[in-house]
Design an enzyme around this catalytic site. Structure first.
Site, mmCIF file in Angstrom:
data_model
loop_
_atom_site.group_PDB
_atom_site.id
_atom_site.type_symbol
_atom_site.label_atom_id
_atom_site.label_comp_id
_atom_site.label_asym_id
_atom_site.label_seq_id
_atom_site.Cartn_x
_atom_site.Cartn_y
_atom_site.Cartn_z
ATOM 1 N N GLU A 1 -3.331 7.508 6.522
ATOM 2 C CA GLU A 1 -2.007 7.534 7.133
ATOM 3 C C GLU A 1 -0.932 8.051 6.179
ATOM 4 O OE1 GLU A 1 -1.446 3.557 8.556
ATOM 5 O OE2 GLU A 1 -2.775 3.817 10.259
ATOM 6 N N GLU B 1 -8.062 5.011 14.708
ATOM 7 C CA GLU B 1 -7.794 3.581 14.847
ATOM 8 C C GLU B 1 -7.175 3.365 16.223
ATOM 9 O OE1 GLU B 1 -5.405 2.035 11.641
ATOM 10 O OE2 GLU B 1 -6.580 3.060 10.094
ATOM 11 N N ARG C 1 0.828 -1.201 0.000
ATOM 12 C CA ARG C 1 0.000 0.000 0.000
ATOM 13 C C ARG C 1 0.869 1.260 0.000
ATOM 14 N NH1 ARG C 1 -2.613 0.610 6.094
ATOM 15 N NH2 ARG C 1 -0.636 0.881 7.187
ATOM 16 N N GLU D 1 -2.458 -8.388 7.142
ATOM 17 C CA GLU D 1 -2.816 -8.095 8.532
ATOM 18 C C GLU D 1 -3.600 -9.213 9.196
ATOM 19 O OE1 GLU D 1 -4.701 -4.257 8.612
ATOM 20 O OE2 GLU D 1 -2.815 -3.193 8.284
ATOM 21 N N MET E 1 -2.711 -11.361 11.201
ATOM 22 C CA MET E 1 -2.358 -11.544 12.606
ATOM 23 C C MET E 1 -2.697 -10.306 13.435
ATOM 24 S SD MET E 1 -1.314 -14.643 12.546
ATOM 25 C CE MET E 1 -0.495 -14.935 14.121
#
Ligand SMILES: [Zn+2]
Ligand SMILES: [Zn+2]
Ligand SMILES: [Zn+2]
Lengths: 636, 636, 636
Positions: free
Chosen positions: B144, B315, B105, B363, B365
């Site tokens: 972000e 978040e 990303r 992601e 985990m």
């Protein structure tokens, strides 16, 4: 089978006049095998099509006439400069896109079709020349696949081949997008031509992408090797061998092994301790002149499995090597001890590397059985001693009582997604192996494709990615099983299964969540020792709790799942208890002392810097002490 | 204002049939906000112009109908593969010139005009579709900015844009040569087209060059965000938000914030402690399950300033994350504590990330409020508890008594020229912040553009590059000021000013010279503690000397300049004395216990692993003990 | 000769109106030399052919008229941007193939013919302008060859030039293949056009290849410098100088020195201790404000050899520098002490770097004799003190009693093949140097081309690659010799000689094998101390055994070979005994106190943080104590 010794030899490095003396001295030492040829391409074909067999003909004849059996290597690990001129894009690229070019060795990309054809061509020519030569008693394909991180290549050739491989695996791009979960972060592809290799991404790539690229890369090695094997099968009846390298996990050795007759590996105990061990510095210091007491044994057991019982040590360290951060002398006796450790694990042959230390080029500081000036190095006498001791010995492996599952895909998966900095599959499995070996057990390594576990009284399965074929084998199995941590926590596509793992036959448990731990925050266990690096919160019947109240082990005494990575103390205790449950007698071996059973023989091997009283530590052992670097064997 | 909770949700990851249940369960938990859409581009526009709004229409309707307010994200942080095919040079390059390509990303260069146009296009299309949708109550731009070091790009597009930016800033090349001091080492340019980016130089580039490139790169982010904001303003009345990332300093958040209505940040206390903290290992071990007691608070205060009072946590870490070197479980209670810490700093809303742990991709985990199998994870209950506790609470920030100046340009400048290996602007300011917070103070972060300091009783200014607007504010200010080290030691062009710094209003002092210190050579101070890392020899009226006789602090009790980087002990003492001078009452909080005042409420928050007796440490606190990971609040 | 002081000055950095004051103040301080011009190309020729001498004419006149002697630098270390536009491929490439471009300094490849011609052109123009100017009393070529690792370039230009160099060296490709042992790993070439540079290989390249590339790279520096020297010789009678850099070993300084009249080096004691010392952290802490007590002395002795007796310090650290990891202030007195250490070693002149701290660009944090605001920095007064003390002193070096052989090729060879992680040639030789200096000895550095050793009572030869010319010198020599470890263990081609080394005149010994040691496994010696890092098993007459029974020293008392790398304690003992044998009196100097004899003078120099009673430690010294950072001298 009588243990056999041999040596690696490079006739092209020495004047032809010296060959007969060298051959005679090998025979005199008690060596029976000599490996040649694997780096000689520039002398066999200095220009394209300009073949010069005569010198090699004479070398084979000199060695064979002296009574030596020859292992002929295909020279494909070191293509000469002209091959690279012809195929300027044959090199692998590293993850940053830099060429890994000519000037040392293994400078080729497994996916480059032009080079693969060259490799098959020179293999065919060599096999046509020597396939029926009576002195050639075995063939080695290439040399140390994967050494110097050469399995993975980010070349255009690899990208093209990867897309074809993916299309064959998935059929349509939607299946790939589903398997990888590419809806995440809008990573969806419209067709296979949009897939690139998983390097040069902004942050970490999709672990499913990485895992498939690793599978593909492994398959490219298998295919490269198979192409040579197929040519050799046409032209020779001698057994085919490859020499694998220690702790090299980037391709599936079991799959390469399926195309060959014998597995072998190159055992450099001191070099490996220095350059690829997870043990602490104090341990490295303690065993700097002996090597890790378990590292060789672990690989011996792996390659016995890869070779389906037939295996060699193709290269055995004789003295200091040249390539580790520090290269000390072995203790006197180690060149003998290492050979016996191999034979005790069922090796058919152990070949020292190399006959005479070369005075030139990269390996000029690598010792041999002879010094550069042809004076005997210490290992020559030790090799002679082994040969004399082995002369009347007959060793046949009859199987070990414990199976330890080892799986290359799991190594790739946890490398793609360690989740904790210390989580390394080799390290995890090796911790279990070490613990079993310190209990005096002999161990069989078992691949995850195993469908019948009945030969073993106990099966240990740490960190297996997903059950696969093993699930039905476990369902049918009646022995003791110890699995976990992380075992079966994923699907084959590297996703979390629903229902969540471990879905273990005979164990009613679910891993609710996991955490990775700083090395300074171990989790204490109720019965001693800790979990380190990794722990899981498991729902299920607890066999033992951690101090924080979560189960540390769940299941039953005969079938348990470990909810973390036990430290040395915990692992010793847990596996000793499991052995009791499996009615397997165990020992409590002191530092550096190890045992290996083969047929009716028991070997004791002392890696310690001090002597031990054997009968004190090993019931039934002969009386007396075993000196440092010494070996003792007796009929059980 | 009543504290509000929410969650991040990815309807595209789950079967549509599951959406209604998910929505109902969110509401039942007490969540009011749900953020969606920010990574969904490949599902919204799988091929160029092939728009698929229907599924998102339905998702918004399901969520909205359940009573949730939706934050809609523009999907520009994850352009699909086809966008990259269309703009093959849209990627950033790293400092070595390597592409930072597709496969994860944030794979775009802020200076690439083609991609910027794509981003505006998809933003417009999304806003046209949902700008007036009654369920959409806020918008998030991109995701972000700067995460994974993505502000700086060494691409051709960046080089071209940088030259234009320089020409606009300097007008003529002579002005640039003067500002950068390019006569040094013959670095003078003849025209703007000769300027390249400050990478791939033989030794370090000119710090003025680096600083301007950093300013330019920051401006590119501002412009990228503004382009989206302008489109959104046309099409919606909902507030605009961006979610900033912890300790991400490569662009000026204040400037981005000027184009938005609300600031938010993504708070991952355990991940950040592991992967971006300067604290020693023992500290990290101690707070491994709680996070640094001050890191979140510091960012809360930054984003309250960036949002001019309006800010969220977009978040919030709910359990272990997947991306730090080690990813432990939080202590039970932390998911609640972290939310309350945010509300105590004035957050309007806290959204947990994410609703359900995804079983696939990068992601998988990363924990959520639900496990992958939809069973509640521990944080779900804690979120519900917060919602219940917050139901009747009304919190309104009324300003803190202390201002701490924080400046992005200073971070860039000292990064370009640290002069000592440990000199890091964030670390310096955060040391001051920690010291103030351990004294029980509530703090306002203030940008260097602040022109009126009268709201605060004390102003603290460590390491500010140059005074700028603050100089006249200081001249008018009557409160206590603590500045230095290194404050105002440069001009805006990153040159040493003549007269030399600090040229501080109210302090007659000159820094004669400076030195950076090895960590093992601290300078002892007369009144306790040391200077570490950095010390200055200052000419001026000494308030305290170092043991070597040079002044450690100069100026007056109400306006002092620090001639070094105080260690924890010295900083505690110096700031406590300054608070006395400012008539600010202070506490002496024990390890891990923190206080935050908001309106009439005082919150006590316990990050320690042990309980504390509240009233012993905090005058006026209720009696009784505060457990680990617990929060307590009362009316002052 | 009277010691002379000077300073480095950049008139182009300052308003012309300030020059006269600066010049007057230099003279007033007692400075006699001023170096200018070496980075001024962009001001001398802002566009191609557009020459602007006038300002420099005036600067020379101002300085000269004030009574200063000017060193004029050729400006070739910092080609302006337009030169790079004209020659876009003039840059060096690093080992990964990345450009090392414009934006700092030394951005050129020594093999680029176009740039070499530019360098000669600007040198000629400068020399035509100033070659006969009466104020120009010396010339400096370029600046700090090799600084920032700029000797080695992996550019196409370097590859092309390397092939020509190889063809000249070997004549035919077969000779090269033999010399490099290219039969190993099929590395044989068919013609010189097939040879590439030894980077981007899969694993390590052939050390013979690396060594020759290093020799070539060194020769390119020699040739680059010679081209300037030849032009200057035509146009000036002033002495030619280059300013070498500390611990910069990538080219042969002796060979560059052969084309010049005076050697000089740039001495930054604190920076070098921080950024290029092998000493442990505690040592670095202890001497952080003084510098390693031996590092400067060692370089002084090297450059006295390089300059065949004529040498300077061209740049002397005056206060904190800007480029080391930590940049502390020197102890008061060090700017004086360092100058006296140089004079005690025979320096003709010491120039401080720089006159006034620059307020801009990369070195703005580098101190000078003046602060940026023209106030005196501490070093100004210390310089004035040195000038006053030196006014009536006459120093002439008459040779030291001990010769230490130092060889650049050996550094390259062991760098190409360290065999143990700690094996570094500089470190090894410097360990011997330190031990000798702690014994109070004055030392002459001797190149391996030395053919007459009779001037010295003792010769020390650690780690010399091969004997070369030194062998016949040793045969004729009657003094005491200490050689080894690793000395003469190779041929000039970097192969193992047969018979194996050391083949040392007067020592009947053979190194049977070698090992490199982990730092935690030293080998104890019978008479005290240990071998660390490296040990050899030597066959020969033992003078002392190691505890493991192998000889530690072989030969005779007057001619011995060391079979390992002695630690500090062993080296002290072994060299003290050798001095006894050579009838050389030794001292046992306490920490930080050093002695240097020059002519009839003895200097004592105190690097310690504490004072010492001189006469207690040095027989014949004046009574009284020597303070920290103080110097004392007396007639012996
Ligand atoms: Zn609706
Ligand atoms: Zn690169
Ligand atoms: Zn004049």
């Amino acid at each position: 089978m009588k243990p056999q010794l041999g040596v690696c030899y490079y006739p092209e490095h020495w004047p032809e006049a010296q060959w007969p003396d060298d051959a005679a001295r090998m025979v005199e030492t008690g060596l029976e095998w000599v490996r040649i040829g694997e780096f000689a391409w520039s002398r066999l074909e200095p220009n394209e099509g300009d073949l010069r067999w005569e010198w090699l003909d004479r070398a084979v004849e000199v060695l064979g006439a002296a009574g030596l059996k020859v292992v002929m290597g295909t020279p494909t690990a070191t293509p000469p400069r002209w091959v690279c001129e012809k195929h300027p894009d044959m090199f692998a690229l590293d993850a940053n896109g830099h060429v890994r070019g000519f000037g040392s060795r293994r400078h080729y990309c497994f996916s480059h079709e032009g080079y693969c054809a060259e490799a098959v061509r020179i293999t065919r020519l060599t096999a046509e020349r020597y396939g029926r030569n009576p002195h050639i008693a075995a063939w080695q394909t290439d040399n140390e696949y994967g050494c110097h991180d050469t399995v993975i290549s980010y070349s255009d050739a690899a990208c093209t081949a990867f897309r074809i491989w993916l299309e064959q695996r998935y059929g349509n791009i939607g299946a790939l997008n589903d398997a990888w979960g590419n809806v995440f972060w809008s990573m969806e592809y419209r067709h296979f031509g949009e897939v690139f290799l998983p390097n040069l991404t902004v942050t970490e790539p999709n672990p499913s992408h990485v895992l498939d690229f690793q599978r593909f890369s492994s398959d490219q090695v298998v295919q490269f090797n198979r192409a040579q094997a197929e040519v050799l099968r046409e032209l020779t009846d001698a057994p085919l061998i490859h020499n694998y390298m220690g702790r090299t996990l980037e391709f599936d050795h079991f799959k390469v092994g399926d195309d060959l007759d014998v597995a072998s590996w190159d055992s450099y105990p001191l070099g490996f301790l220095e350059d690829r061990s997870d043990q602490p510095e104090a341990f490295k210091q303690q065993f700097a002149r002996q090597g890790d007491p378990d590292f060789q044994a672990f690989h011996h057991d792996i390659y016995r499995a890869v070779g389906k019982g037939r295996w060699w040590v193709m290269e055995q360290q004789p003295g200091p090597v040249n390539w580790a951060p520090h290269n000390p002398d072995p203790l006197p006796g180690m060149a003998r001890l290492w050979a016996w450790e191999a034979f005790a694990h069922g090796a058919e042959a152990v070949l020292y590397f190399r006959w005479r230390q070369a005075p030139m080029a990269q390996e000029q500081m690598h010792s041999g059985l002879l010094r550069p000036d042809s004076v005997a190095a210490p290992a020559l006498g030790e090799a002679a001693q082994v040969a004399a001791e082995a002369a009347h010995l007959d060793l046949a492996d009859t199987g070990a009582p414990v199976a330890l599952v080892f799986d290359y895909e799991s190594a790739w998966a946890w490398n793609a997604q360690p989740q904790g900095a210390e989580f390394d599959y080799f390290r995890l499995v090796f911790d279990f192996y070490k613990a079993l070996r310190k209990l005096g057990l002999s161990i069989d390594i078992v691949p995850p494709s195993c469908t019948d576990l009945s030969p073993w009284q106990m099966v240990v399965i740490p960190g297996l990615l997903h059950w696969g074929a093993l699930k039905s084998a476990l369902e049918a199995y009646e022995g003791v099983v110890v699995a976990g941590p992380r075992t079966a926590s994923k699907t084959a596509d590297m996703q979390i299964p629903i229902p969540m793992g471990p879905n273990m036959p005979g164990v009613d448990a679910t891993v609710a969540r996991v955490e990775s731990l700083r090395p300074d925050m171990p989790i204490m266990l109720d019965q001693g020792g800790t979990f380190q690096f990794w722990r899981e919160v498991v729902e299920g019947r607890s066999l033992e709790d951690a101090r924080d109240g979560h189960p540390a082990r769940v299941g039953t005494a005969r079938r348990q799942y470990l909810a973390g990575w036990p430290d040395e103390r915990a692992l010793h205790r847990i596996l000793a208890d499991a052995c009791d449950e499996a009615s397997l007698p165990t020992l409590d071996l002191p530092e550096g002392l190890r045992v290996r059973d083969i047929g009716a023989w028991r070997f004791a091997i002392n890696y310690a810097n001090r002597a031990w009283k054997l009968s004190k530590h090993i019931e039934g052992a002969p009386s007396g002490r075993i000196a440092p670097a010494d070996v003792s064997w007796w009929l059980k």
